[in-house]
Design an enzyme around this catalytic site. Structure first.
Site, PDB file in Angstrom:
ATOM      1  CD  GLN A  25      -2.854  -1.011   2.498  1.00  0.00           C
ATOM      2  OE1 GLN A  25      -3.166  -2.049   3.063  1.00  0.00           O
ATOM      3  NE2 GLN A  25      -3.304   0.163   2.910  1.00  0.00           N
TER       4      GLN A  25
ATOM      5  NE  ARG B   1     -12.769   0.443   4.238  1.00  0.00           N
ATOM      6  CZ  ARG B   1     -13.803   0.157   3.476  1.00  0.00           C
ATOM      7  NH1 ARG B   1     -14.633  -0.778   3.827  1.00  0.00           N
ATOM      8  NH2 ARG B   1     -14.024   0.831   2.371  1.00  0.00           N
TER       9      ARG B   1
HETATM   10  N1  MCN Z   1     -13.746   9.737  -2.714  1.00  0.00           N
HETATM   11  C1  MCN Z   1     -14.616  10.618  -3.353  1.00  0.00           C
HETATM   12  N2  MCN Z   1     -15.013  11.756  -2.686  1.00  0.00           N
HETATM   13  C2  MCN Z   1     -14.595  12.011  -1.411  1.00  0.00           C
HETATM   14  C3  MCN Z   1     -13.733  11.102  -0.761  1.00  0.00           C
HETATM   15  C4  MCN Z   1     -13.315   9.977  -1.449  1.00  0.00           C
HETATM   16  O1  MCN Z   1     -15.030  10.367  -4.476  1.00  0.00           O
HETATM   17  N3  MCN Z   1     -14.980  13.118  -0.774  1.00  0.00           N
HETATM   18  C5  MCN Z   1     -13.250   8.553  -3.421  1.00  0.00           C
HETATM   19  C6  MCN Z   1     -11.741   8.660  -3.626  1.00  0.00           C
HETATM   20  O2  MCN Z   1     -11.355   9.457  -4.659  1.00  0.00           O
HETATM   21  C7  MCN Z   1     -11.320   7.215  -3.722  1.00  0.00           C
HETATM   22  C8  MCN Z   1     -12.251   6.547  -2.708  1.00  0.00           C
HETATM   23  O3  MCN Z   1     -13.396   7.402  -2.606  1.00  0.00           O
HETATM   24  O4  MCN Z   1     -11.526   6.718  -5.008  1.00  0.00           O
HETATM   25  C9  MCN Z   1     -11.602   6.407  -1.310  1.00  0.00           C
HETATM   26  O5  MCN Z   1     -10.925   7.608  -1.026  1.00  0.00           O
HETATM   27  P1  MCN Z   1     -10.235   8.002   0.359  1.00  0.00           P
HETATM   28  O6  MCN Z   1     -11.265   8.212   1.382  1.00  0.00           O
HETATM   29  O7  MCN Z   1      -9.301   9.098   0.052  1.00  0.00           O
HETATM   30  O8  MCN Z   1      -9.418   6.707   0.797  1.00  0.00           O
HETATM   31  P2  MCN Z   1      -8.093   6.115   0.135  1.00  0.00           P
HETATM   32  O9  MCN Z   1      -8.212   6.098  -1.309  1.00  0.00           O
HETATM   33  O10 MCN Z   1      -6.910   6.702   0.776  1.00  0.00           O
HETATM   34  O11 MCN Z   1      -8.247   4.602   0.583  1.00  0.00           O
HETATM   35  C10 MCN Z   1      -7.838   4.166   1.849  1.00  0.00           C
HETATM   36  C11 MCN Z   1      -8.985   3.643   2.659  1.00  0.00           C
HETATM   37  C12 MCN Z   1      -8.432   2.795   3.718  1.00  0.00           C
HETATM   38  S1  MCN Z   1      -7.334   3.473   4.810  1.00  0.00           S
HETATM   39  C13 MCN Z   1      -8.734   1.463   3.775  1.00  0.00           C
HETATM   40  S2  MCN Z   1      -8.047   0.586   5.033  1.00  0.00           S
HETATM   41  C14 MCN Z   1      -9.593   0.862   2.781  1.00  0.00           C
HETATM   42  C15 MCN Z   1     -10.502   1.821   2.126  1.00  0.00           C
HETATM   43  O12 MCN Z   1      -9.892   2.940   1.787  1.00  0.00           O
HETATM   44  N4  MCN Z   1      -9.177  -0.189   2.057  1.00  0.00           N
HETATM   45  C16 MCN Z   1      -9.913  -0.570   0.944  1.00  0.00           C
HETATM   46  N5  MCN Z   1     -11.367   1.323   1.238  1.00  0.00           N
HETATM   47  C17 MCN Z   1     -11.054   0.193   0.524  1.00  0.00           C
HETATM   48  N6  MCN Z   1     -11.774  -0.178  -0.542  1.00  0.00           N
HETATM   49  C18 MCN Z   1     -11.378  -1.245  -1.268  1.00  0.00           C
HETATM   50  N7  MCN Z   1     -12.117  -1.623  -2.350  1.00  0.00           N
HETATM   51  N8  MCN Z   1     -10.268  -1.965  -0.954  1.00  0.00           N
HETATM   52  C19 MCN Z   1      -9.526  -1.652   0.131  1.00  0.00           C
HETATM   53  O13 MCN Z   1      -8.442  -2.346   0.413  1.00  0.00           O
HETATM   54 CU1  CUM Z   2      -5.505   1.414   9.167  1.00  0.00          CU
HETATM   55  S1  CUM Z   2      -6.203   0.413   7.557  1.00  0.00           S
HETATM   56 MO1  CUM Z   2      -6.177   1.710   6.054  1.00  0.00          MO
HETATM   57  O1  CUM Z   2      -5.553   2.958   7.004  1.00  0.00           O
HETATM   58  O2  CUM Z   2      -4.995   1.158   5.115  1.00  0.00           O
END
Ligand code: MCN
Ligand code: CUM
Length: 784
Positions: A221, A368
């Site tokens: 990641q 998560r």
């Molecule tokens: N998004 C959006 N509008 C927002 C916020 C987010 O459209 N206001 C969209 C983003 O652009 C992205 C998705 O939603 O495509 C998730 O965005 P974000 O909240 O920024 O999270 P990350 O991309 O950093 O993903 C990490 C987060 C974490 S920490 C875990 S753990 C987790 C999760 O996401 N693992 C996942 N969701 C998951 N979903 C899938 N399918 N697989 C994982 O391993």
């Molecule tokens: Cu602590 S699980 Mo996500 O933050 O990759």
């Protein structure tokens, strides 16, 4: 017939996920799809015991198996100073055990063979002579005087204690408690669970003996951070290491740590001179890789008789397993447990936490969670529920009375966190209306008269995601910023390269949409690349829902950088001054005359063919973005359950989830994230458990013991939203990837307690299985 124009992919457009095309056709490229000529395979011999001294290791039988190329032991690694490695939290972890094994499933030796099955069979033939020691399986036991010392190899380590850490103001909190009309207390345990991505972890390590270049395909990641750590640990020049994170079949935090298998496979490839593949099986993933939670929490809430909260006191004890390997900022030993004050205007709070070693697999923060926010959110929401119950207040009323009010933002919490924005009463109202809360309360009262058990659970969570800023947050000393590089080609098509790395979150779609909004290039014309350290700018990776808050901000900023240059080129094309050029959704025009315009595609072409004198050619740039603060998404979740008094079975009748993650880039993707999180929260609340017997044997090492929810068990979700933009994020977006996993477990458990609270039942620890519910009812004489 009206013809539908396809959506261009602006912010707010629910365009379909680009990456799904290859995924649903089976054309993804996952780690196990990587096959190189001459590639060898690695299998790991693991400890059957939780705590044992290694007397001897005999590899002769394994070595004699036809097809076996090498057997790697800790002793061999020690010759290269690789028997131990640093963890992400500054501790050390055994790569292959040399002295003792410290948890069941620990890596002891590896076999490298020309076939994966031969490697497996031979690994089983390695004979290890163990002297079994007493195992320590919970942190209370670990901290007792005289407990067996787990980390006896650590200089100065005299017991199993790892850290003590405090936050907030103790004196002020004590004072608040002394003035309180009443104190409500809750002891609860957030059990060990596991992220369980569909794809397990693995590596293909290819170290070229001639050039010394190491190409590592890895389920990572955080490929850039991992490359730096590899360079430091292995002493390899960083420019000679290329980490490629291919398509990832779910990470959920499980693919943040560096695992021994990665290190051994790389060392083996270096020593043998051939590529080496290692892929875990399901049980290996469950018993040895980053777990989650395992947190004992004790909370006290000081209240006035009218329900106003005055102070919060929390003590926690964390079971970190045999090696302290949480991925978390060095400044915050217990991660972001600080935000345990949740959505409430709590004038005083004091938090104390201790960590202990046990004979269990290391990990602790994954799943998560944004560094322990999940546990914090669970505790405060359960504690508020207890307070409502004891004070005979409606759980929504006590929350409304104590919410941080919309006009109080930016809000400084009692533990020193500045919440960026929020409107908690509104999110709650939307949820209550959607559920028809009042009617359901009436129904509940009727049912209760007839002896039927029905409950309505409330959780109004706030979480904190999007680490940095770099000055406060780091992983292993690396500051938490992130990056985006954007290249617009002559035909107006673009490539966006990011330091973050999707594991299924849909980045190839949503990050393109940010560029679409800022530059007007259709999302379909933008290729998003991530996960290759040679070809993407440095970044800290994807976890803690930081991609949108940090990488998304970098994307917006780099697009704006290019837009400024595009304006100069457009001015040249329109024979005007750049100061007079306006931009609107992909068109540049002179202020006041929008009819005569140049498109972003015209400008891109001119950037390579027709430039004003003195301007550099090309249309590309890179931005490293260090956010001024984190983002604070929130929401209200409501759950309705019916409980069978004969069996203790809990049926989730309804689940309403109202989330606020600021501006939504792609509402469909956001809803998908929430659906997934609510499902995981359901699993954690009702089904999933990794536990250990007294000898430290792991119970929950396969999917028949460790129960994940399928579509059969999973309730139907009704979703709602409010939009409170983040004031410091360039497009007002907050992260959402973790919200539902963070916020929902308390809502589910609160629903159960709401159904049985009148019988005097105050708490049932997760997973809330029917046998536990029935036993609790039985104890109160209420079971059938
Ligand atoms: N998004 C959006 N509008 C927002 C916020 C987010 O459209 N206001 C969209 C983003 O652009 C992205 C998705 O939603 O495509 C998730 O965005 P974000 O909240 O920024 O999270 P990350 O991309 O950093 O993903 C990490 C987060 C974490 S920490 C875990 S753990 C987790 C999760 O996401 N693992 C996942 N969701 C998951 N979903 C899938 N399918 N697989 C994982 O391993
Ligand atoms: Cu602590 S699980 Mo996500 O933050 O990759």
């Amino acid at each position: 017939m009206a013809v539908e124009t396809p959506l261009k992919g602006n912010i707010g457009d629910s365009i379909k996920r680009k990456e799904d095309d290859r995924f649903i056709r089976g054309k993804g490229n996952y780690l196990d799809d990587v096959n190189l000529p001459g590639m060898l395979h690695m299998a790991i011999n693991r400890s059957p015991f939780a705590h044992a001294r290694i007397k001897s290791i005999n590899t002769a039988a394994a070595q004699a198996v036809p097809g076996v190329v090498a057997v790697v032991t800790g002793e061999l690694l020690a010759q290269h100073k690789l028997a131990w490695m640093p963890t992400l939290s500054g501790d050390t972890q055994a790569v292959l055990a040399t002295d003792k094994v410290r948890f069941q499933g620990q890596e002891v030796a590896c076999v490298i063979a020309n076939d994966p099955y031969v490697a497996r069979d031979a690994a089983a033939l390695i004979e290890v002579d163990y002297d079994v020691l007493q195992a320590v399986v919970n942190p209370q036991q670990a901290l007792k005087p005289g407990a067996p010392l787990i980390r006896d190899e650590k200089e100065g380590q005299k017991d199993n204690h790892i850290y003590h850490w405090e936050a907030g103001d103790k004196a002020k909190t004590d004072e608040a408690f002394s003035k309180a009309d009443r104190v409500v207390k809750l002891d609860t345990f957030y059990p060990r669970c596991h992220p369980s991505p569909l794809e397990t972890c693995g590596i293909v390590a290819d170290v070229n003996p001639a050039t010394g270049h190491a190409t590592l395909w890895m389920t990572s990641q955080a490929p850039h951070a991992h490359r730096t750590l590899f360079a430091i640990v292995a002493g390899l020049p960083e420019q000679n290491i290329r980490i490629i994170s291919p398509d990832i079949g779910g990470g959920f935090g499980n693919k943040v740590p560096i695992y021994p298998g990665y290190v051994v496979a790389t060392a083996a490839s270096l020593l043998i001179g051939k590529p080496v593949k290692w892929v875990e099986d399901r049980s290996e993933n469950l018993i040895s890789t980053g777990f989650a939670r395992d947190y004992y929490m004790s909370g006290e809430l000081a209240l006035r008789n009218d329900g106003r909260m005055l102070g919060l006191r929390v003590k926690m004890l964390s079971d970190n397993g045999a090696f302290y390997a949480d991925a978390q900022p060095t400044k915050f030993r217990a991660g972001l447990f600080h935000i345990v004050t949740g959505s409430y205007d709590l004038p005083a709070a004091h938090v104390e936490t201790d960590g202990a070693y046990t004979n269990k697999a290391p990990g602790g923060v994954a799943y998560r969670c944004s560094f322990r926010v999940t546990e914090a959110s669970y505790l405060i929401e359960r504690l508020v529920e207890s307070a409502a119950l004891e004070m005979k207040m409606d759980p929504t009323e006590i929350r409304l009375k104590n919410f941080i009010q919309p006009e109080q933002f930016p809000y400084m919490s009692a533990t020193g966190f500045e919440y960026d924005s929020g409107n908690y009463p509104k999110a709650m109202q939307v949820a209550l209306d959607k559920l028809g809360y009042k009617e359901l309360r009436k129904e509940q009262a009727e049912k209760r008269k007839k002896g039927e058990l029905m409950g309505i659970g409330v959780a109004s969570f706030t979480e904190v995601v999007g680490a940095g800023p770099g000055k406060h947050y780091d992983i292993a000393g690396l500051r938490m910023f992130d990056s985006a590089e954007l290249r617009v080609h002559p035909t107006g098509k673009a490539i966006l390269k990011l330091g973050v790395k999707s594991q299924g979150q849909g980045h190839e779609t949503t990050f393109a949409q940010i560029v679409t909004e800022e530059l007007g290039i259709p999302a379909a014309d933008i290729e998003v690349q991530e996960g290759d350290t040679d070809n993407t700018p440095y970044g800290l990776g994807t976890y803690a829902s930081r991609s949108t808050p940090v990488g998304g901000a970098a994307t917006a900023m780099v697009s704006r950088k290019l837009r400024d240059k595009a304006k100069i080129i457009a001015a040249h094309l329109l024979e005007a001054s750049a100061a007079d050029i306006e931009f609107d959704h992909g068109k540049f025009f002179v202020r006041g005359s929008p009819s005569k315009s140049k498109t972003i595609q015209d400008v891109a072409f001119a950037a390579y063919t027709n430039l004003p004198d003195g301007l550099e050619a090309g249309l590309e740039g890179v931005t490293y973005y260090d956010p001024p603060n984190m983002t604070y998404p929130f929401g209200t979740y409501l759950v309705v359950v019916d409980i069978d008094r004969g069996t203790g079975q809990v049926k989730v009748r309804r689940m309403v989830a109202v989330d606020d993650c600021g501006v939504r880039i792609n509402p469909m993707v956001v809803e998908g994230q929430i659906h997934g999180g609510l499902t995981e929260g359901f699993g954690i609340a009702f089904m999933e458990l990794i536990t250990f017997d007294e000898e430290g044997n792991c119970i929950g090492s396969n999917f028949t013991d460790y129960l994940l929810p399928t579509s059969w068990e999973t309730p139907k979700f009704e979703m709602g939203e409010t939009v409170t933009p983040s004031p410091h994020h360039p497009i007002g977006a907050k992260g959402v990837g973790e919200s539902a996993t963070v916020g929902s477990p308390a809502a589910y458990v609160n629903a159960v307690i709401d159904a049985v609270g009148h019988l005097g039942i105050r708490n049932i620890d997760m997973p809330v299985t029917s046998d536990k519910v029935w036993a609790a009812l039985n104890e109160k004489g209420a079971a059938e």
